[in-house]
Scaffold this active site. Sequence first.
Site, short mmCIF file in Angstrom:
data_model
loop_
_atom_site.label_atom_id
_atom_site.label_comp_id
_atom_site.label_asym_id
_atom_site.label_seq_id
_atom_site.Cartn_x
_atom_site.Cartn_y
_atom_site.Cartn_z
N THR A 1 0.84 -1.20 0.00
CA THR A 1 0.00 0.00 0.00
C THR A 1 0.87 1.25 0.00
OG1 THR A 1 -1.74 1.22 1.18
CG2 THR A 1 -0.15 0.06 2.55
N ASN B 1 -0.65 3.94 1.33
CA ASN B 1 -1.46 4.72 2.24
C ASN B 1 -0.93 4.56 3.68
OD1 ASN B 1 -3.55 5.45 4.05
ND2 ASN B 1 -5.11 5.16 2.47
N HIS C 1 -1.93 5.81 6.46
CA HIS C 1 -2.97 5.57 7.48
C HIS C 1 -3.23 4.08 7.62
CE1 HIS C 1 -4.17 9.82 7.55
NE2 HIS C 1 -4.06 9.79 6.24
N LYS C 2 -3.29 3.39 6.48
CA LYS C 2 -3.56 1.95 6.50
C LYS C 2 -2.44 1.21 7.21
CE LYS C 2 -6.07 1.20 2.16
NZ LYS C 2 -5.95 0.43 0.90
N ASP D 1 -7.98 -3.82 -0.66
CA ASP D 1 -8.73 -2.79 -1.37
C ASP D 1 -10.04 -2.61 -0.62
OD1 ASP D 1 -8.67 -0.90 -3.45
OD2 ASP D 1 -10.18 -2.03 -4.55
N THR D 2 -10.42 -1.36 -0.46
CA THR D 2 -11.59 -1.04 0.35
C THR D 2 -12.52 -0.15 -0.43
OG1 THR D 2 -10.39 -1.22 2.44
CG2 THR D 2 -12.33 0.18 2.45
N GLY E 1 -10.09 9.39 4.90
CA GLY E 1 -11.09 9.07 3.87
C GLY E 1 -12.50 9.48 4.29
N LYS F 1 -11.92 2.12 16.43
CA LYS F 1 -12.23 1.89 15.01
C LYS F 1 -11.75 0.50 14.58
CE LYS F 1 -11.26 3.18 10.24
NZ LYS F 1 -10.47 3.92 9.26
N ARG G 1 -11.54 -3.06 7.85
CA ARG G 1 -10.14 -3.49 7.71
C ARG G 1 -9.71 -4.28 8.94
NH1 ARG G 1 -8.41 0.89 6.76
NH2 ARG G 1 -8.78 0.78 4.52
#
Length: 193
Positions: free
Chosen positions: A7, A9, A11-12, A68-69, A149, A171, A177
């Site tokens: 990734t 990203n 944050h992920k 993938d989200t 997001g 979260k 996720r």
Amino acid sequence: MKIIFATNNAHKIAEVESVLGEGFSLSTPRECGITEDIPEEQPTLEGNASQKAHYIYDRTGRDCFADDTGLEVEALGGAPGVHSARYATDGHDFAANNRRLLKELHGVGNRRARFRTVISLIIDGEEHLFEGIVEGHIAQCESGGGGFGYDPLFIPEGFDRTFAEMSADEKNAISHRGRAVAKLVEFLHNRVK
Ligand code: ITT
């Protein structure tokens, strides 16, 4: 065990690192010399997760996974879905995406939505898929400064706060996720026993 998370990203990476647990550490594509955007050109979340994982595996030969989200909004026929990153613009403009979502839902009573994550793991050259879903609804306006997001607009079922108003741990415990990663971790733990 060291495993590459395919990734770009950040944050992920932070989210997944916090739930992966002892015994596993993540590498990023950048640490493996892959600095370009990883392509995601498929029409489904499954296809994109698989494409991203294969992209890294083909170049490194190392165990890796990608997720993938998509945010699937009932009244919009499942949109933005696989197009969640580029809903409003060509880039990953979270603020513009949220503005467009609110505009599309203006005056719409049914605000049911869900986040769905698909993880593709490639380990010893074999691919395995894991799915995580969280149901909820889209708020009337953005709230909260956490997450990323669509988090400021998404209120998970059973709560009256958005994901962006929750701590990272809250979260992760219920998120799409978090749930997909829990399945991945269980699989990896059983495998390395
Ligand atoms: P990589 O492909 O590099 O992993 P990405 O940001 O493109 O990162 P996805 O394609 O999986 O990630 O996600 C598509 C979009 O969905 C993403 O840009 C966010 O807008 C949104 N999204 C994904 N996960 C989310 C989450 O946990 N909370 C809120 N929005 C999320």
